[in-house]
Design a protein around this motif. Structure first.
Motif, mmCIF file in Angstrom:
data_model
loop_
_atom_site.group_PDB
_atom_site.id
_atom_site.type_symbol
_atom_site.label_atom_id
_atom_site.label_comp_id
_atom_site.label_asym_id
_atom_site.label_seq_id
_atom_site.Cartn_x
_atom_site.Cartn_y
_atom_site.Cartn_z
ATOM 1 N N PHE A 84 42.535 9.134 12.143
ATOM 2 C CA PHE A 84 41.318 9.743 12.667
ATOM 3 C C PHE A 84 41.585 11.156 13.168
ATOM 4 O O PHE A 84 40.763 12.048 12.990
ATOM 5 N N SER B 216 41.825 13.392 10.126
ATOM 6 C CA SER B 216 40.525 13.617 9.501
ATOM 7 C C SER B 216 39.692 14.586 10.338
ATOM 8 O O SER B 216 38.909 15.353 9.798
ATOM 9 N N ALA B 217 39.856 14.585 11.647
ATOM 10 C CA ALA B 217 39.137 15.527 12.500
ATOM 11 C C ALA B 217 39.629 16.947 12.259
ATOM 12 O O ALA B 217 38.844 17.886 12.235
ATOM 13 N N SER C 110 38.244 18.393 8.970
ATOM 14 C CA SER C 110 36.809 18.664 8.900
ATOM 15 C C SER C 110 36.403 19.874 9.728
ATOM 16 O O SER C 110 35.233 20.024 10.057
ATOM 17 N N PRO D 47 32.794 20.693 4.747
ATOM 18 C CA PRO D 47 33.365 19.470 4.168
ATOM 19 C C PRO D 47 33.684 19.662 2.692
ATOM 20 O O PRO D 47 32.960 20.361 1.974
ATOM 21 N N GLU E 264 28.357 10.529 3.462
ATOM 22 C CA GLU E 264 28.112 11.937 3.178
ATOM 23 C C GLU E 264 26.621 12.251 3.282
ATOM 24 O O GLU E 264 25.780 11.404 3.009
ATOM 25 N N SER F 166 27.701 17.294 5.511
ATOM 26 C CA SER F 166 28.513 16.551 6.477
ATOM 27 C C SER F 166 29.187 15.372 5.785
ATOM 28 O O SER F 166 28.705 14.870 4.771
ATOM 29 N N GLN F 167 30.301 14.980 6.385
ATOM 30 C CA GLN F 167 31.105 13.896 5.818
ATOM 31 C C GLN F 167 31.849 13.218 6.961
ATOM 32 O O GLN F 167 32.427 13.895 7.806
ATOM 33 N N SER F 168 31.800 11.898 6.993
ATOM 34 C CA SER F 168 32.538 11.159 8.021
ATOM 35 C C SER F 168 33.050 9.857 7.418
ATOM 36 O O SER F 168 32.587 9.430 6.364
ATOM 37 N N THR F 169 34.004 9.259 8.096
ATOM 38 C CA THR F 169 34.569 8.001 7.619
ATOM 39 C C THR F 169 34.490 6.953 8.708
ATOM 40 O O THR F 169 34.406 7.276 9.897
ATOM 41 N N GLY F 170 34.516 5.707 8.296
ATOM 42 C CA GLY F 170 34.502 4.598 9.230
ATOM 43 C C GLY F 170 35.031 3.365 8.535
ATOM 44 O O GLY F 170 35.157 3.327 7.313
#
Length: 83
Positions: free
Chosen positions: A10, A13-14, A17, A21, A59, A73-77
Motif C-alpha cells: 500500500f 502504491s501511494a 500515484s 495515474p 478506475e 483516478s485509480q485505486s486498489t483494494g
C-alpha cells in the motif's frame, strides 16, 4: 509478516500515484489503446478488474470532447471481505 507485506504494498502504491495515474494491464487504455465512448463529454465511466496479487483495481475515466477516455483516478483494494 502478511500484514507487513500488505503495508509495504500500500505504501508503494501511494508513492506511485503521486502524478497522473498510469494504465495497468487490464485498464481500458492500456498499451496506448484509444477507445471511443458513445457517451457525452464529461460523463464518468468506471472500470474494475482483477490486478496483480489478487487485488481489485478501481478506475475512473472521464469522456473527453473527442469521445476518448481519460484516466483520472485509480485505486486498489482486496478482492475479498474479511469476516
Amino acid at each position: 509478516m502478511k500484514h507487513a507485506l500488505l503495508a509495504v504494498l500500500f505504501a508503494l502504491s501511494a508513492c506511485a500515484s503521486a502524478g497522473d495515474p498510469q494504465p495497468l494491464p487490464g485498464s481500458l487504455t492500456y498499451g496506448e489503446k484509444v477507445i471511443r465512448s458513445p457517451y457525452r463529454p464529461g460523463t464518468v465511466v468506471k472500470n474494475t478488474f482483477l490486478g496483480d496479487f489478487g487485488y481489485r483495481v478501481f478506475e475512473t475515466y472521464v469522456v473527453q470532447r473527442d469521445g476518448t477516455l481519460k484516466l483520472t483516478s485509480q485505486s486498489t483494494g482486496p478482492d475479498f471481505l474479511w469476516q
